[in-house]
Design a protein around this motif. Sequence first.
Motif, PDB file in Angstrom:
ATOM      1  N   MET A  33      80.665 -57.377  -8.023  1.00 12.75           N
ATOM      2  CA  MET A  33      80.109 -56.848  -9.274  1.00 12.75           C
ATOM      3  C   MET A  33      80.827 -55.770  -9.707  1.00 12.75           C
ATOM      4  O   MET A  33      81.036 -54.646  -8.911  1.00 12.75           O
ATOM      5  CB  MET A  33      78.714 -56.664  -9.418  1.00 12.75           C
ATOM      6  N   LEU A  34      81.512 -55.485 -10.926  1.00  7.71           N
ATOM      7  CA  LEU A  34      82.460 -54.501 -11.476  1.00  7.71           C
ATOM      8  C   LEU A  34      81.320 -53.834 -12.693  1.00  7.71           C
ATOM      9  O   LEU A  34      81.341 -54.515 -13.527  1.00  7.71           O
ATOM     10  CB  LEU A  34      83.568 -54.807 -11.888  1.00  7.71           C
ATOM     11  N   CYS A  35      81.248 -52.446 -12.452  1.00  6.04           N
ATOM     12  CA  CYS A  35      80.409 -51.727 -13.712  1.00  6.04           C
ATOM     13  C   CYS A  35      80.951 -50.694 -13.930  1.00  6.04           C
ATOM     14  O   CYS A  35      81.721 -49.931 -13.325  1.00  6.04           O
ATOM     15  CB  CYS A  35      79.021 -51.285 -12.923  1.00  6.04           C
ATOM     16  N   ILE A  36      81.229 -50.340 -15.205  1.00  7.85           N
ATOM     17  CA  ILE A  36      81.728 -49.311 -16.084  1.00  7.85           C
ATOM     18  C   ILE A  36      80.649 -48.579 -16.958  1.00  7.85           C
ATOM     19  O   ILE A  36      79.788 -49.348 -17.511  1.00  7.85           O
ATOM     20  CB  ILE A  36      82.993 -49.814 -16.920  1.00  7.85           C
ATOM     21  N   ALA A  37      80.934 -47.290 -16.898  1.00  4.42           N
ATOM     22  CA  ALA A  37      79.829 -46.553 -17.764  1.00  4.42           C
ATOM     23  C   ALA A  37      80.432 -46.354 -19.146  1.00  4.42           C
ATOM     24  O   ALA A  37      81.675 -46.244 -19.346  1.00  4.42           O
ATOM     25  CB  ALA A  37      79.785 -45.208 -17.245  1.00  4.42           C
ATOM     26  N   ASP A  38      79.678 -47.127 -20.352  1.00  3.75           N
ATOM     27  CA  ASP A  38      79.899 -46.857 -21.624  1.00  3.75           C
ATOM     28  C   ASP A  38      79.969 -45.526 -22.204  1.00  3.75           C
ATOM     29  O   ASP A  38      78.908 -45.013 -22.098  1.00  3.75           O
ATOM     30  CB  ASP A  38      79.123 -47.872 -22.339  1.00  3.75           C
ATOM     31  N   ALA A  39      81.068 -45.018 -22.748  1.00  5.81           N
ATOM     32  CA  ALA A  39      81.165 -43.628 -22.900  1.00  5.81           C
ATOM     33  C   ALA A  39      80.124 -43.556 -24.199  1.00  5.81           C
ATOM     34  O   ALA A  39      79.700 -42.149 -24.480  1.00  5.81           O
ATOM     35  CB  ALA A  39      82.514 -43.309 -23.452  1.00  5.81           C
ATOM     36  N   ARG A  40      79.708 -44.420 -24.970  1.00  5.50           N
ATOM     37  CA  ARG A  40      78.926 -44.347 -25.934  1.00  5.50           C
ATOM     38  C   ARG A  40      77.374 -44.132 -25.673  1.00  5.50           C
ATOM     39  O   ARG A  40      76.463 -43.535 -26.142  1.00  5.50           O
ATOM     40  CB  ARG A  40      78.742 -45.392 -26.856  1.00  5.50           C
ATOM     41  N   THR A  41      76.941 -44.708 -24.330  1.00  9.35           N
ATOM     42  CA  THR A  41      75.462 -44.651 -24.075  1.00  9.35           C
ATOM     43  C   THR A  41      75.334 -43.873 -22.759  1.00  9.35           C
ATOM     44  O   THR A  41      74.382 -43.664 -22.260  1.00  9.35           O
ATOM     45  CB  THR A  41      74.968 -45.994 -24.056  1.00  9.35           C
ATOM     46  N   GLY A  42      76.526 -43.741 -22.010  1.00  4.25           N
ATOM     47  CA  GLY A  42      76.599 -43.320 -20.370  1.00  4.25           C
ATOM     48  C   GLY A  42      75.953 -44.353 -19.630  1.00  4.25           C
ATOM     49  O   GLY A  42      75.817 -43.888 -18.171  1.00  4.25           O
ATOM     50  N   ARG A  43      75.647 -45.465 -19.930  1.00  4.07           N
ATOM     51  CA  ARG A  43      74.922 -46.503 -19.007  1.00  4.07           C
ATOM     52  C   ARG A  43      75.873 -47.444 -18.374  1.00  4.07           C
ATOM     53  O   ARG A  43      77.063 -47.722 -19.063  1.00  4.07           O
ATOM     54  CB  ARG A  43      73.940 -47.366 -19.765  1.00  4.07           C
ATOM     55  N   LEU A  44      75.703 -47.681 -17.226  1.00  4.34           N
ATOM     56  CA  LEU A  44      76.571 -48.795 -16.502  1.00  4.34           C
ATOM     57  C   LEU A  44      76.532 -50.120 -17.067  1.00  4.34           C
ATOM     58  O   LEU A  44      75.253 -50.397 -17.374  1.00  4.34           O
ATOM     59  CB  LEU A  44      76.250 -48.561 -15.032  1.00  4.34           C
ATOM     60  N   VAL A  45      77.716 -50.834 -17.202  1.00  5.43           N
ATOM     61  CA  VAL A  45      77.585 -52.063 -17.898  1.00  5.43           C
ATOM     62  C   VAL A  45      78.268 -52.957 -16.764  1.00  5.43           C
ATOM     63  O   VAL A  45      79.441 -52.739 -16.632  1.00  5.43           O
ATOM     64  CB  VAL A  45      78.280 -52.170 -19.399  1.00  5.43           C
TER      65      VAL A  45
END
Length: 268
Positions: free
Chosen positions: A1-13
């Motif tokens: 699983m690859l997770c990236i933090a969305d700069a708009r929310t700070g949440r990992l997606v």
Amino acid sequence: MLCIADARTGRLVELPSAHRHLLRICVHLPVIDNGIGAVHLRVLLLGDVLARTAELHSLQALTVLTAPDLPQEQVQALDRVMAVLGIHPPATVRAHDPSETPSAAADVHVLTHGADQQDSVGGVRIDVGQVGTAPPDEGGPGSPDAAVPEGTDPLAVRMLLLGHAYRTPVMVTGAALVEARRTLRHWRQLVADWAQEPSRPIPADLLRQAHAALADDLGVPAVLDMLRSVEKDANVPAGAKFETFAHLDRVLGLDLAREVGHQHQETP
């Protein structure tokens, strides 16, 4: 699983969504006023590392580069920069108006921090930190265009930038480039030496640790720190060290096996 933090929310997606096996990446190149500078290199590099990481996690990556409408000489310069920095060429290059809305078709949009583009499109937004260059009297290259000094190993610039979390601003100095070149030479010689020893599998704990760091918001600096530890760990056989460095270089792109087979033979 690859997770990236969305700069708009700070949440990992988690990427990609909906159990697909194709990750669509759109790299947005900033406006080029006075030539290709270090900030352009960093945006391109982040897109490359993301694609490489996806492939390491058994995903297929498709990268599209959008850039301002450039004169032919700047297009050629851009191609040369990507080649010397080991950046895989994008599948497509499109000209765009910097003020227009990014394509909603991408899973990930890679932009410079503070880029003035709308947030209404789908996909994760990655903001890449700015890059400064110290002036010559402070040991720096003197200008953004000199971030890859002629006659030196350009992959030292790649290593320098990879050593910082992608959101963190970076200052390119002469001392930092010298240290990056030194480390590259040292690691390449070690890899060449280890290659002469019997191959051994990568220790499972090291493999899990490295893949977990990359999957957690592209933790490349943690991977570099891990390699520094592996280098000095007497409990890891030489053959396993070789396999570890070679495997992770698929993401790092530092040509760590360059010296394999080129060791100087001692005279009997």
